[in-house]
Design an enzyme around this catalytic site. Structure first.
Site, mmCIF file in Angstrom:
data_model
loop_
_atom_site.group_PDB
_atom_site.id
_atom_site.type_symbol
_atom_site.label_atom_id
_atom_site.label_comp_id
_atom_site.label_asym_id
_atom_site.label_seq_id
_atom_site.Cartn_x
_atom_site.Cartn_y
_atom_site.Cartn_z
ATOM 1 N N SER A 13 0.831 -1.213 0.000
ATOM 2 C CA SER A 13 0.000 0.000 0.000
ATOM 3 C C SER A 13 0.865 1.262 0.000
ATOM 4 O O SER A 13 2.034 1.233 0.400
ATOM 5 C CB SER A 13 -0.878 -0.028 1.267
ATOM 6 O OG SER A 13 -1.578 1.175 1.445
ATOM 7 N N LEU A 15 3.074 4.385 0.101
ATOM 8 C CA LEU A 15 4.447 4.751 -0.241
ATOM 9 C C LEU A 15 5.276 3.529 -0.656
ATOM 10 O O LEU A 15 6.042 3.581 -1.630
ATOM 11 C CB LEU A 15 5.065 5.391 1.013
ATOM 12 C CG LEU A 15 6.169 6.405 0.837
ATOM 13 C CD1 LEU A 15 5.869 7.384 -0.274
ATOM 14 C CD2 LEU A 15 6.378 7.132 2.167
ATOM 15 N N SER A 136 9.474 9.970 9.844
ATOM 16 C CA SER A 136 8.359 10.909 9.677
ATOM 17 C C SER A 136 8.771 12.245 10.278
ATOM 18 O O SER A 136 9.722 12.311 11.071
ATOM 19 C CB SER A 136 7.150 10.361 10.440
ATOM 20 O OG SER A 136 6.152 11.341 10.607
ATOM 21 N N TYR A 149 3.550 6.662 18.247
ATOM 22 C CA TYR A 149 4.077 6.716 16.872
ATOM 23 C C TYR A 149 5.286 7.648 16.815
ATOM 24 O O TYR A 149 6.336 7.313 16.263
ATOM 25 C CB TYR A 149 2.965 7.215 15.945
ATOM 26 C CG TYR A 149 3.345 7.413 14.494
ATOM 27 C CD1 TYR A 149 3.515 6.321 13.639
ATOM 28 C CD2 TYR A 149 3.500 8.698 13.954
ATOM 29 C CE1 TYR A 149 3.844 6.509 12.291
ATOM 30 C CE2 TYR A 149 3.815 8.891 12.618
ATOM 31 C CZ TYR A 149 3.982 7.790 11.795
ATOM 32 O OH TYR A 149 4.304 7.980 10.476
ATOM 33 N N LYS A 153 9.179 6.653 15.999
ATOM 34 C CA LYS A 153 9.924 7.285 14.902
ATOM 35 C C LYS A 153 11.169 8.005 15.446
ATOM 36 O O LYS A 153 12.232 7.939 14.839
ATOM 37 C CB LYS A 153 9.020 8.247 14.121
ATOM 38 C CG LYS A 153 7.839 7.554 13.398
ATOM 39 C CD LYS A 153 8.284 6.623 12.282
ATOM 40 C CE LYS A 153 7.137 6.175 11.387
ATOM 41 N NZ LYS A 153 7.548 5.195 10.364
ATOM 42 N N THR A 184 -1.864 8.761 1.305
ATOM 43 C CA THR A 184 -1.917 7.289 1.368
ATOM 44 C C THR A 184 -3.041 6.912 2.332
ATOM 45 O O THR A 184 -3.748 7.770 2.841
ATOM 46 C CB THR A 184 -0.599 6.714 1.918
ATOM 47 O OG1 THR A 184 -0.514 7.048 3.314
ATOM 48 C CG2 THR A 184 0.627 7.233 1.187
HETATM 49 N N1 LIG Z 1 1.374 8.946 4.621
HETATM 50 C C1 LIG Z 1 1.959 9.834 5.411
HETATM 51 O O1 LIG Z 1 1.452 10.960 5.584
HETATM 52 C C2 LIG Z 1 3.267 9.480 6.102
HETATM 53 C C3 LIG Z 1 3.999 10.527 6.671
HETATM 54 C C4 LIG Z 1 5.195 10.215 7.301
HETATM 55 C C5 LIG Z 1 5.648 8.924 7.353
HETATM 56 N N2 LIG Z 1 4.910 7.934 6.805
HETATM 57 C C6 LIG Z 1 5.430 6.569 6.913
HETATM 58 O O2 LIG Z 1 5.417 5.962 5.647
HETATM 59 C C7 LIG Z 1 5.376 4.550 5.808
HETATM 60 C C8 LIG Z 1 4.346 3.974 4.828
HETATM 61 O O3 LIG Z 1 3.053 4.372 5.206
HETATM 62 P P1 LIG Z 1 1.941 4.803 4.115
HETATM 63 O O4 LIG Z 1 1.735 6.245 4.239
HETATM 64 O O5 LIG Z 1 2.249 4.218 2.809
HETATM 65 O O6 LIG Z 1 0.640 4.102 4.769
HETATM 66 P P2 LIG Z 1 -0.260 2.878 4.290
HETATM 67 O O7 LIG Z 1 -0.820 3.139 2.944
HETATM 68 O O8 LIG Z 1 -1.223 2.653 5.425
HETATM 69 O O9 LIG Z 1 0.764 1.677 4.190
HETATM 70 C C9 LIG Z 1 1.287 1.080 5.343
HETATM 71 C C10 LIG Z 1 2.035 -0.183 4.949
HETATM 72 O O10 LIG Z 1 2.557 -0.777 6.142
HETATM 73 C C11 LIG Z 1 2.167 -2.140 6.207
HETATM 74 N N3 LIG Z 1 1.883 -2.546 7.570
HETATM 75 C C12 LIG Z 1 1.140 -1.904 8.513
HETATM 76 N N4 LIG Z 1 1.039 -2.655 9.621
HETATM 77 C C13 LIG Z 1 1.722 -3.807 9.368
HETATM 78 C C14 LIG Z 1 1.985 -4.970 10.111
HETATM 79 N N5 LIG Z 1 1.508 -5.156 11.352
HETATM 80 N N6 LIG Z 1 2.723 -5.964 9.542
HETATM 81 C C15 LIG Z 1 3.206 -5.826 8.282
HETATM 82 N N7 LIG Z 1 3.001 -4.735 7.534
HETATM 83 C C16 LIG Z 1 2.266 -3.742 8.066
HETATM 84 C C17 LIG Z 1 0.871 -2.212 5.395
HETATM 85 O O11 LIG Z 1 0.748 -3.524 4.874
HETATM 86 P P3 LIG Z 1 -0.440 -4.545 5.221
HETATM 87 O O12 LIG Z 1 -1.676 -3.752 5.409
HETATM 88 O O13 LIG Z 1 -0.440 -5.454 4.037
HETATM 89 O O14 LIG Z 1 0.009 -5.229 6.454
HETATM 90 C C18 LIG Z 1 1.133 -1.207 4.286
HETATM 91 O O15 LIG Z 1 1.808 -1.818 3.217
HETATM 92 C C19 LIG Z 1 5.056 4.301 7.290
HETATM 93 O O16 LIG Z 1 6.221 3.922 7.969
HETATM 94 C C20 LIG Z 1 4.592 5.658 7.783
HETATM 95 O O17 LIG Z 1 4.862 5.834 9.158
HETATM 96 C C21 LIG Z 1 3.740 8.177 6.176
#
Ligand SMILES: NC(=O)c1ccc[n+]([C@@H]2O[C@H](COP(=O)([O-])OP(=O)(O)OC[C@H]3O[C@@H](n4cnc5c(N)ncnc54)[C@H](OP(=O)(O)O)[C@@H]3O)[C@@H](O)[C@H]2O)c1
Length: 259
Positions: A13, A15, A136, A149, A153, A184
């Site tokens: 999913s 990023l 983050s 969280y 981080k 996302t």
């Molecule tokens: N979007 C933002 O605004 C933002 C900002 C700063 C940092 N980030 C960081 O970016 C990274 C990616 O997040 P995203 O924004 O792409 O969110 P996302 O769309 O919710 O994706 C999260 C990903 O993490 C995996 N995940 C979550 N819990 C898990 C678990 N228990 N075991 C294995 N995999 C798990 C999910 O896979 P499954 O559902 O298949 O398990 C999914 O592929 C994260 O580390 C987040 O902290 C995001």
């Protein structure tokens, strides 16, 4: 990236998925991880047969050693590990619990350090490798509704800056990525105080940077061997405000719309 083997968590999913697509286009062979097997299978089918899926749960850091053994059965050498999988939260500290804090720390911190512990010895034997740590802005300063969280981080920075210093001579490179709000599903999946997902899109994410654009910037940072990168204007302005005029940060962060 061409012909490199890259293990990426969070590939199902957001990023991680966008990073996977772009790394595929650059010629890398990928180990795609997450829990959602169907999403991983669909991604693999859309990208092609040189990639493999390796589903596992980041909430179980004690099982990471076995997971890494499986990764090495898929590919004998791993050049890069991208730690992108993670979960956020949306609840006040006062409503939170030790159970929730531990779950978030397991997913966002301990599984990442265990993954690094599992692959780095092999990278040293192969005379180098890279760990990309997706942190983050909440890893740079406190951010309301995200106490555990933000703690997880922040902890990644201390841990991986130490690893970088200790393993400099072994050619282990660490790139720490600090995105602002990215469009996302992170806010849909963010945990409420009772441990259930919020299930709604926050304004911040809905109006955040496009995930493909963020992935391009992450890959650029890797290619340039950056130690740390901030992504997402104007959000990253807060990092400079926090560093240079902390009194403004302390006033601003209380009033900011954090959803
Ligand atoms: N979007 C933002 O605004 C933002 C900002 C700063 C940092 N980030 C960081 O970016 C990274 C990616 O997040 P995203 O924004 O792409 O969110 P996302 O769309 O919710 O994706 C999260 C990903 O993490 C995996 N995940 C979550 N819990 C898990 C678990 N228990 N075991 C294995 N995999 C798990 C999910 O896979 P499954 O559902 O298949 O398990 C999914 O592929 C994260 O580390 C987040 O902290 C995001």
């Amino acid at each position: 990236m061409n012909k490199q083997v890259i293990w990426i968590t969070g590939a199902s999913s957001g990023l991680g998925l966008e990073l996977s697509v772009q790394l595929h286009q650059l010629g890398a062979s990928l180990i795609l991880s997450g829990r959602n097997v169907q999403a991983l299978e669909e991604l693999k089918q859309s990208l092609g047969n040189r990639h493999q899926i390796l589903p596992f749960d980041l909430a179980e850091p004690e099982k990471i050693g076995d997971v890494a053994d499986k990764a090495y059965q898929l590919f004998p050498k791993i050049d890069q590990l991208i730690l992108c999988g993670g979960i956020s939260q949306r609840n006040l500290f006062i409503e939170s619990s030790l159970e929730l804090d531990k779950k978030i720390l397991d997913i966002d911190f301990f599984s990442n350090t265990e993954l690094a512990r599992a692959v780095i010895p092999q990278m040293i034997r192969n005379k180098g490798g890279r760990i990309v740590v997706v942190s983050s802005l909440a890893g740079k300063f406190g951010y309301p509704l995200r106490s555990a969280y933000s703690a997880a981080k922040h902890a990644l920075h201390g841990y991986f800056e130490t690893v970088r210093a200790e393993l400099h001579d072994e050619q282990i490179k660490i790139t720490i990525v600090n995105p602002g709000r990215i469009r996302t599903n992170i806010s849909y999946n963010a945990l409420l105080a009772d441990g259930s997902p919020q299930g709604t899109m926050d304004y911040g994410q809905a109006h955040g940077m496009d995930a493909a654009k963020c992935a391009r910037k992450i890959i650029k940072a890797i290619k340039r061997n950056k130690k740390e990168v901030y992504i997402g204007w104007p959000d990253i302005l807060l990092i400079y405000i926090y560093r240079f005029v902390p009194s403004i940060y302390h006033r601003l962060i209380r009033k900011l719309n954090v959803r």
